[in-house]
Design a protein around this motif. Structure first.
Motif, PDB file in Angstrom:
ATOM      1  N   LEU A   1       0.896  -1.216  -0.033  1.00 51.93           N
ATOM      2  CA  LEU A   1      -0.027  -0.009   0.091  1.00 51.93           C
ATOM      3  C   LEU A   1       0.978   1.360  -0.233  1.00 51.93           C
ATOM      4  CD1 LEU A   1      -2.295  -1.576   2.975  1.00 51.93           C
ATOM      5  CD2 LEU A   1      -2.804  -1.288   0.245  1.00 51.93           C
ATOM      6  N   PRO A   2       0.372   2.508  -0.144  1.00 57.55           N
ATOM      7  CA  PRO A   2       1.336   3.538  -0.243  1.00 57.55           C
ATOM      8  C   PRO A   2       2.089   3.842   1.034  1.00 57.55           C
ATOM      9  CG  PRO A   2      -0.842   4.203  -0.977  1.00 57.55           C
ATOM     10  CD  PRO A   2      -0.844   2.804  -0.501  1.00 57.55           C
ATOM     11  N   GLU A   3       1.824   3.482   2.321  1.00 59.61           N
ATOM     12  CA  GLU A   3       2.640   3.609   3.316  1.00 59.61           C
ATOM     13  C   GLU A   3       2.709   2.245   4.255  1.00 59.61           C
ATOM     14  OE1 GLU A   3       1.398   7.273   5.483  1.00 59.61           O
ATOM     15  OE2 GLU A   3       1.783   8.365   3.866  1.00 59.61           O
ATOM     16  N   ALA A   4       2.159   1.391   3.863  1.00 57.30           N
ATOM     17  CA  ALA A   4       2.136  -0.059   4.649  1.00 57.30           C
ATOM     18  C   ALA A   4       2.254  -1.259   3.762  1.00 57.30           C
ATOM     19  CB  ALA A   4       1.138   0.112   5.500  1.00 57.30           C
ATOM     20  N   LEU A   5       2.660  -2.199   4.242  1.00 59.33           N
ATOM     21  CA  LEU A   5       2.557  -3.524   3.474  1.00 59.33           C
ATOM     22  C   LEU A   5       1.609  -4.411   4.414  1.00 59.33           C
ATOM     23  CD1 LEU A   5       4.080  -4.987   1.530  1.00 59.33           C
ATOM     24  CD2 LEU A   5       5.262  -6.529   3.232  1.00 59.33           C
ATOM     25  N   ASN A   6       0.669  -4.923   3.768  1.00 57.12           N
ATOM     26  CA  ASN A   6      -0.276  -5.711   4.359  1.00 57.12           C
ATOM     27  C   ASN A   6      -0.131  -7.194   4.131  1.00 57.12           C
ATOM     28  OD1 ASN A   6      -3.306  -7.149   3.806  1.00 57.12           O
ATOM     29  ND2 ASN A   6      -3.246  -6.126   5.620  1.00 57.12           N
ATOM     30  N   VAL A   7      -0.112  -8.230   5.072  1.00 59.46           N
ATOM     31  CA  VAL A   7      -0.151  -9.693   4.991  1.00 59.46           C
ATOM     32  C   VAL A   7      -1.329 -10.244   5.566  1.00 59.46           C
ATOM     33  CG1 VAL A   7       1.045 -11.743   5.711  1.00 59.46           C
ATOM     34  CG2 VAL A   7       2.605  -9.248   5.108  1.00 59.46           C
ATOM     35  N   CYS A   8      -1.967 -11.113   4.722  1.00 56.57           N
ATOM     36  CA  CYS A   8      -3.290 -11.651   5.011  1.00 56.57           C
ATOM     37  C   CYS A   8      -3.205 -13.116   4.775  1.00 56.57           C
ATOM     38  CB  CYS A   8      -4.247 -10.841   4.422  1.00 56.57           C
ATOM     39  SG  CYS A   8      -5.945 -11.627   4.819  1.00 56.57           S
ATOM     40  N   VAL A   9      -3.743 -14.001   5.683  1.00 54.69           N
ATOM     41  CA  VAL A   9      -4.105 -15.342   5.410  1.00 54.69           C
ATOM     42  C   VAL A   9      -5.335 -15.765   5.647  1.00 54.69           C
ATOM     43  CG1 VAL A   9      -3.380 -17.754   6.221  1.00 54.69           C
ATOM     44  CG2 VAL A   9      -1.673 -16.081   5.901  1.00 54.69           C
ATOM     45  N   ARG A  10      -5.975 -16.131   4.406  1.00 60.78           N
ATOM     46  CA  ARG A  10      -7.263 -16.558   4.559  1.00 60.78           C
ATOM     47  C   ARG A  10      -7.475 -18.016   4.672  1.00 60.78           C
ATOM     48  NH1 ARG A  10     -11.788 -13.777   0.762  1.00 60.78           N
ATOM     49  NH2 ARG A  10     -11.505 -12.225   2.607  1.00 60.78           N
ATOM     50  N   ASP A  11      -8.027 -18.578   5.744  1.00 69.35           N
ATOM     51  CA  ASP A  11      -8.349 -20.184   5.751  1.00 69.35           C
ATOM     52  C   ASP A  11      -9.908 -20.297   5.929  1.00 69.35           C
ATOM     53  OD1 ASP A  11      -9.308 -20.357   8.594  1.00 69.35           O
ATOM     54  OD2 ASP A  11      -7.000 -20.012   9.150  1.00 69.35           O
ATOM     55  N   PHE A  12     -10.034 -21.390   5.802  1.00 69.75           N
ATOM     56  CA  PHE A  12     -11.752 -21.732   5.635  1.00 69.75           C
ATOM     57  C   PHE A  12     -12.151 -22.534   7.007  1.00 69.75           C
ATOM     58  CE2 PHE A  12      -9.646 -21.119   1.700  1.00 69.75           C
ATOM     59  CZ  PHE A  12     -10.654 -20.082   1.144  1.00 69.75           C
ATOM     60  N   ASN A  13     -11.677 -21.835   8.151  1.00 71.62           N
ATOM     61  CA  ASN A  13     -12.094 -22.514   9.438  1.00 71.62           C
ATOM     62  C   ASN A  13     -12.715 -21.345  10.134  1.00 71.62           C
ATOM     63  OD1 ASN A  13     -12.443 -23.657  11.857  1.00 71.62           O
ATOM     64  ND2 ASN A  13     -10.378 -23.827  12.212  1.00 71.62           N
ATOM     65  N   GLN A  14     -13.846 -21.430  10.692  1.00 72.10           N
ATOM     66  CA  GLN A  14     -14.454 -19.947  11.055  1.00 72.10           C
ATOM     67  C   GLN A  14     -13.978 -19.617  12.621  1.00 72.10           C
ATOM     68  OE1 GLN A  14     -18.757 -20.663  10.814  1.00 72.10           O
ATOM     69  NE2 GLN A  14     -18.738 -20.094   8.877  1.00 72.10           N
ATOM     70  N   ALA A  15     -13.149 -20.523  13.335  1.00 76.05           N
ATOM     71  CA  ALA A  15     -12.692 -20.325  14.517  1.00 76.05           C
ATOM     72  C   ALA A  15     -11.696 -19.477  14.568  1.00 76.05           C
ATOM     73  CB  ALA A  15     -11.950 -21.731  15.118  1.00 76.05           C
ATOM     74  N   PHE A  16     -11.618 -18.301  15.450  1.00 81.97           N
ATOM     75  CA  PHE A  16     -10.811 -17.215  15.456  1.00 81.97           C
ATOM     76  C   PHE A  16      -9.492 -17.701  16.305  1.00 81.97           C
ATOM     77  CE2 PHE A  16     -14.082 -13.680  15.077  1.00 81.97           C
ATOM     78  CZ  PHE A  16     -14.087 -13.794  13.661  1.00 81.97           C
ATOM     79  N   PRO A  17      -8.271 -17.159  15.970  1.00 81.88           N
ATOM     80  CA  PRO A  17      -7.349 -17.482  16.959  1.00 81.88           C
ATOM     81  C   PRO A  17      -7.483 -17.125  18.114  1.00 81.88           C
ATOM     82  CG  PRO A  17      -6.598 -15.912  14.815  1.00 81.88           C
ATOM     83  CD  PRO A  17      -7.963 -15.797  14.903  1.00 81.88           C
ATOM     84  N   VAL A  18      -6.698 -17.961  19.096  1.00 81.46           N
ATOM     85  CA  VAL A  18      -6.684 -17.592  20.538  1.00 81.46           C
ATOM     86  C   VAL A  18      -5.289 -17.361  21.089  1.00 81.46           C
ATOM     87  CG1 VAL A  18      -7.254 -18.535  22.831  1.00 81.46           C
ATOM     88  CG2 VAL A  18      -8.740 -19.290  20.659  1.00 81.46           C
ATOM     89  N   PRO A  19      -5.021 -16.003  21.233  1.00 80.69           N
ATOM     90  CA  PRO A  19      -3.773 -15.692  21.495  1.00 80.69           C
ATOM     91  C   PRO A  19      -3.425 -16.167  23.105  1.00 80.69           C
ATOM     92  CG  PRO A  19      -4.933 -13.606  20.652  1.00 80.69           C
ATOM     93  CD  PRO A  19      -5.744 -14.807  20.867  1.00 80.69           C
ATOM     94  N   THR A  20      -2.297 -16.510  23.341  1.00 82.16           N
ATOM     95  CA  THR A  20      -1.860 -17.124  24.846  1.00 82.16           C
ATOM     96  C   THR A  20      -0.517 -16.370  25.189  1.00 82.16           C
ATOM     97  OG1 THR A  20      -0.350 -18.628  23.762  1.00 82.16           O
ATOM     98  CG2 THR A  20      -2.458 -19.523  23.984  1.00 82.16           C
ATOM     99  N   CYS A  21      -0.738 -16.442  26.460  1.00 81.87           N
ATOM    100  CA  CYS A  21       0.286 -15.840  27.191  1.00 81.87           C
ATOM    101  C   CYS A  21       1.424 -16.847  27.612  1.00 81.87           C
ATOM    102  CB  CYS A  21       0.047 -15.002  28.424  1.00 81.87           C
ATOM    103  SG  CYS A  21      -1.058 -13.315  28.290  1.00 81.87           S
ATOM    104  N   THR A  22       2.362 -17.162  26.550  1.00 78.66           N
ATOM    105  CA  THR A  22       3.450 -18.269  26.913  1.00 78.66           C
ATOM    106  C   THR A  22       4.700 -17.712  27.205  1.00 78.66           C
ATOM    107  OG1 THR A  22       1.983 -19.293  25.088  1.00 78.66           O
ATOM    108  CG2 THR A  22       4.132 -20.115  25.749  1.00 78.66           C
TER     109      THR A  22
END
Length: 166
Positions: A93-114
């Motif tokens: 994009l003009p001032e940024a780079l976008n990275v996107c991964v689309r998968d076909f599972n509706q479950a959202f990621p669950v961030p953890t404190c590891t």
């Protein structure tokens, strides 16, 4: 051109992917496997080099690795084909780079404190640390997990201007 695509040795099992590229945009539809991740990382690295975004190579390729590895680990394989399909897009994009991964599972990621020395479970923490913005949203029977990286300005920073005495 060979130095741009220093691909690792081809995996014994093969990698299925379709790549579409035009200036400032890369799209890869693939069956995500652990063997595919380093090959995709190499392709992304080559595009960043072509786009003269050398300063973003490490954080972006790490992010691509982590997001695709999450597909391998957390998206169930298709019952009919056994594949874990996903689409990776990298867009300048003009001032940024976008990275996107689309998968076909509706479950959202669950961030953890590891713990920092843990061998597993730190992927989203790393993405959050390297990206300037990060998130996910529902998309066509699955989800998009994305990260944005500010493109460093190539203009030299101007220091304070001094006034010349008359």
């Amino acid at each position: 051109m060979a130095d741009l695509l220093e691909l690792p040795a081809p995996p014994a099992t093969g990698v299925r992917a379709t790549t579409h590229s035009k200036p400032g945009h890369l799209e890869i539809d693939l069956d995500v496997t652990s063997e595919a991740v380093p090959i995709v990382r190499t392709i992304v690295r080559a595009h960043l080099k072509l786009w003269d975004l050398h300063g973003l190579t490490d954080p972006v390729t790490l992010t691509v690795s982590e997001l695709l590895t999450n597909v391998v680990k957390h998206v169930p394989s298709d019952a009919r084909t056994g594949a874990r399909s996903a689409r990776l897009t990298v867009t300048r994009l003009p001032e940024a780079l976008n990275v996107c991964v689309r998968d076909f599972n509706q479950a959202f990621p669950v961030p953890t404190c590891t713990a920092a020395d843990a061998e597993d479970g730190r992927g989203l923490q790393l993405v959050r640390a390297f990206a300037d913005d990060f998130g996910w949203a529902p998309a066509n029977g699955g989800k998009d997990v994305w990260a944005n990286f500010t493109i460093p300005s190539d203009k030299p920073s101007e220091g304070p201007r001094s006034r010349e005495a008359s």
